[in-house]
Design a protein around this motif. Sequence first.
Motif, PDB file in Angstrom:
ATOM      1  N   ASP A  55       0.797  -1.108  -0.077  1.00 35.03           N
ATOM      2  CA  ASP A  55      -0.064   0.045  -0.023  1.00 35.03           C
ATOM      3  C   ASP A  55       0.961   1.050  -0.007  1.00 35.03           C
ATOM      4  O   ASP A  55       0.260   2.494  -0.133  1.00 35.03           O
ATOM      5  CB  ASP A  55      -0.914   0.233   1.224  1.00 35.03           C
ATOM      6  CG  ASP A  55      -1.910  -1.096   1.205  1.00 35.03           C
ATOM      7  OD1 ASP A  55      -2.273  -1.622   0.101  1.00 35.03           O
ATOM      8  OD2 ASP A  55      -2.495  -1.326   2.387  1.00 35.03           O
ATOM      9  N   GLN A  56       2.178   1.052  -0.010  1.00 35.15           N
ATOM     10  CA  GLN A  56       3.016   2.162   0.354  1.00 35.15           C
ATOM     11  C   GLN A  56       2.526   3.260   1.241  1.00 35.15           C
ATOM     12  O   GLN A  56       2.275   4.434   0.879  1.00 35.15           O
ATOM     13  CB  GLN A  56       3.293   3.136  -1.065  1.00 35.15           C
ATOM     14  CG  GLN A  56       3.908   2.293  -2.355  1.00 35.15           C
ATOM     15  CD  GLN A  56       5.344   2.089  -1.765  1.00 35.15           C
ATOM     16  OE1 GLN A  56       6.233   2.949  -2.101  1.00 35.15           O
ATOM     17  NE2 GLN A  56       5.736   0.731  -1.386  1.00 35.15           N
ATOM     18  N   ARG A  57       2.456   2.645   2.346  1.00 32.96           N
ATOM     19  CA  ARG A  57       1.791   3.509   3.605  1.00 32.96           C
ATOM     20  C   ARG A  57       2.593   3.054   4.963  1.00 32.96           C
ATOM     21  O   ARG A  57       2.841   1.881   5.065  1.00 32.96           O
ATOM     22  CB  ARG A  57       0.322   3.129   3.754  1.00 32.96           C
ATOM     23  CG  ARG A  57      -0.530   3.865   4.886  1.00 32.96           C
ATOM     24  CD  ARG A  57      -2.067   3.891   4.778  1.00 32.96           C
ATOM     25  NE  ARG A  57      -2.288   4.434   3.469  1.00 32.96           N
ATOM     26  CZ  ARG A  57      -2.449   5.624   3.459  1.00 32.96           C
ATOM     27  NH1 ARG A  57      -2.163   6.445   4.188  1.00 32.96           N
ATOM     28  NH2 ARG A  57      -2.967   6.163   2.108  1.00 32.96           N
ATOM     29  N   ARG A  71       1.348   8.197   3.470  1.00 35.83           N
ATOM     30  CA  ARG A  71       2.114   7.737   2.385  1.00 35.83           C
ATOM     31  C   ARG A  71       3.561   7.646   2.326  1.00 35.83           C
ATOM     32  O   ARG A  71       4.303   8.380   2.836  1.00 35.83           O
ATOM     33  CB  ARG A  71       1.731   8.454   0.914  1.00 35.83           C
ATOM     34  CG  ARG A  71       0.207   8.574   0.643  1.00 35.83           C
ATOM     35  CD  ARG A  71      -0.561   7.288   0.552  1.00 35.83           C
ATOM     36  NE  ARG A  71      -0.216   6.790  -0.392  1.00 35.83           N
ATOM     37  CZ  ARG A  71      -0.530   5.445  -0.876  1.00 35.83           C
ATOM     38  NH1 ARG A  71      -1.285   4.765  -0.144  1.00 35.83           N
ATOM     39  NH2 ARG A  71      -0.238   4.871  -2.096  1.00 35.83           N
ATOM     40  N   SER A  73       7.550   6.192   0.171  1.00 36.27           N
ATOM     41  CA  SER A  73       7.995   5.387  -1.113  1.00 36.27           C
ATOM     42  C   SER A  73       9.156   4.395  -0.473  1.00 36.27           C
ATOM     43  O   SER A  73      10.115   5.007   0.086  1.00 36.27           O
ATOM     44  CB  SER A  73       8.536   6.707  -2.024  1.00 36.27           C
ATOM     45  OG  SER A  73       9.255   5.774  -3.078  1.00 36.27           O
ATOM     46  N   LEU A 123       8.286  11.512  -2.927  1.00 40.24           N
ATOM     47  CA  LEU A 123       7.282  10.458  -2.901  1.00 40.24           C
ATOM     48  C   LEU A 123       6.456  10.599  -4.183  1.00 40.24           C
ATOM     49  O   LEU A 123       5.706  11.420  -4.538  1.00 40.24           O
ATOM     50  CB  LEU A 123       6.137  10.703  -1.763  1.00 40.24           C
ATOM     51  CG  LEU A 123       6.628  10.700  -0.352  1.00 40.24           C
ATOM     52  CD1 LEU A 123       5.439  10.955   0.400  1.00 40.24           C
ATOM     53  CD2 LEU A 123       7.388   9.308  -0.055  1.00 40.24           C
ATOM     54  N   GLY A 125       4.845   8.356  -5.673  1.00 46.23           N
ATOM     55  CA  GLY A 125       3.556   7.360  -5.692  1.00 46.23           C
ATOM     56  C   GLY A 125       3.823   5.761  -6.013  1.00 46.23           C
ATOM     57  O   GLY A 125       3.082   5.207  -6.343  1.00 46.23           O
TER      58      GLY A 125
END
Length: 169
Positions: A55-57, A71, A73, A123, A125
């Motif tokens: 989830d890149q979280r 968030r 990366s 970041l 995404g």
Amino acid sequence: MIRKSRGKSVSTLAVAFIVVSGGLSFAEPRRNQTVTVDHGNLSGAPVMAIVSVKDQRISLYDANGSTLTARVSSGSTGYETPPGTYTILQKNKEHYSNLYDDAAMPFMQRITWSGVALHEGVLPGYPASHGCVRMPNSFASQIFPLTKIGMRVIIARDNVAPVDIVHRL
């Protein structure tokens, strides 16, 4: 008739653009400017952080189950962030990489002696780091004074969360 239709389309697009952009101000915040972002709320000191690579979280939890999330990366292909349970080993507000061209790593919190850390960074995404977990500036600066050396950091491929354990007496 074409002219009327075209005029209506342009004005409709202009209104839609203004609504989507949140107004007519297009200035982006400067890099050193602090941007206030609500990432959640902790009612006590954080006791663990969980990073979901899928989830890149990142989520920080306190003992009452409250969370702060943001968030991230993580590591790109060939530099994957290694899954596992870690401990914050070292903290440095102004750190520079000794592996990657003296790259800035603000609000660095080391979790391995081989170079993996949580820190502020770009970041895009998607996973893009050399193995570290990059966080937004507002989040990295917010959690830096809250976390302590020895706090657990879990890096998981999927999204996981702590659950209450009920003890029978």
